[in-house]
Design an enzyme around this catalytic site. Sequence first.
Site, PDB file in Angstrom:
ATOM      1  N   GLY A 267       0.809  -1.208   0.000  1.00 34.04           N
ATOM      2  CA  GLY A 267       0.000   0.000   0.000  1.00 34.04           C
ATOM      3  C   GLY A 267       0.840   1.253   0.000  1.00 34.04           C
ATOM      4  O   GLY A 267       1.715   1.432  -0.848  1.00 34.04           O
ATOM      5  N   ASP A 268       0.589   2.118   0.971  1.00 30.13           N
ATOM      6  CA  ASP A 268       1.378   3.345   1.104  1.00 30.13           C
ATOM      7  C   ASP A 268       2.309   3.253   2.307  1.00 30.13           C
ATOM      8  O   ASP A 268       2.653   4.260   2.913  1.00 30.13           O
ATOM      9  CB  ASP A 268       0.459   4.558   1.241  1.00 30.13           C
ATOM     10  N   GLU A 269       2.751   2.056   2.615  1.00 29.47           N
ATOM     11  CA  GLU A 269       3.626   1.824   3.764  1.00 29.47           C
ATOM     12  C   GLU A 269       5.019   1.440   3.266  1.00 29.47           C
ATOM     13  O   GLU A 269       5.176   0.582   2.398  1.00 29.47           O
ATOM     14  CB  GLU A 269       3.070   0.718   4.655  1.00 29.47           C
TER      15      GLU A 269
END
Length: 343
Positions: A267-269
């Site tokens: 994801g955005d991690e």
Amino acid sequence: MEPSVLRKRRTLEAAAFVARGVGLVGTLLFLAGALGPVSQHVPPTLRTSCMLGVLLMACGNVLAAINYRRPDGPRYSAYSVIQVGVDTSAVMGIVVWAQGYHEQTAWPLLIIAILVGAYRHRLAGSLVVWAVTSAGFAASMGVLPQPSLRHGELPTAIILGLIVAVLSGIQGEAFARQVEELDEARRAMQHQAHHDHLTGLPNRDQVVLYAEAQRGRALAVLVLDLNGFKEVNDTRGHAAGDRLLQEIGHRLAAGLRQGDLAGRIGGDEFIVLLPGADEHTAGELAARLRDEIRRPVDIDGSEVAVGTSIGVACRPAGSTRSLDDLTRDADTAMYEEKTAARR
């Protein structure tokens, strides 16, 4: 260097070692008079030439053994060129002796030297060896008092050698290109297996492997989560979100020290590994990364900005804490920071 290239080089050196070994033993048996009437009475000049050939073949095998042990060594190409010279000289000696002093047709043996040049140095190698052997053969036949050459045999030898040089050299070039293409495809598959397809950063598997290599060293782990990324995805679409993730990945990779590793874990991690770093160093880098990520990103002519929450966890040198332990602590710190920011 690619494993396939190393295997090819080792195979070539082993074959050269065995072939020269056979020639060396055969020459020694010839000098010892063990090959029948033809070797019972060896003229002094021929004996000297044979001993020189033995010395050349022995030196060639020494270089072959070195290249076999170190196929990626810095002198591999130089030793390979020397071996081509050794083999060419040995073959030329056999041909001149048989053709000029023993009245036997031996010039087809020159093809062996041409093939060796092609196998080692492709088209350039085969053409150079052809030029040298053709010139040497023609010159020797002109000097010898009674060369055993039939009418038209010298031009035939030169033309046939050229045909073999071109064909074997082109085949060598094609085989080398095929190996390069296969190696390139293998590298691409390896890269895909260990890197995130969107950002190009190492994926979770590669991060784990890198952390295993740092076992016993001090290590700091940063876990980053983007603030406001969902809104970008919802309002501007997934293409804009992907473009944003790519830019964040570039900024992370550019902002690290030598030996640090940044990866995308979903994801955005993102995650960052800092070998040898303490809490102070990790905190300073986290602050710099916050500033870098906060800078607006130009997407289709408009600026998009997001923030980030960063959690930090460190272990001292000699600690047995695993990457999972550090990631768990950094993840907790990151969510605490995110919650505080929301408040």
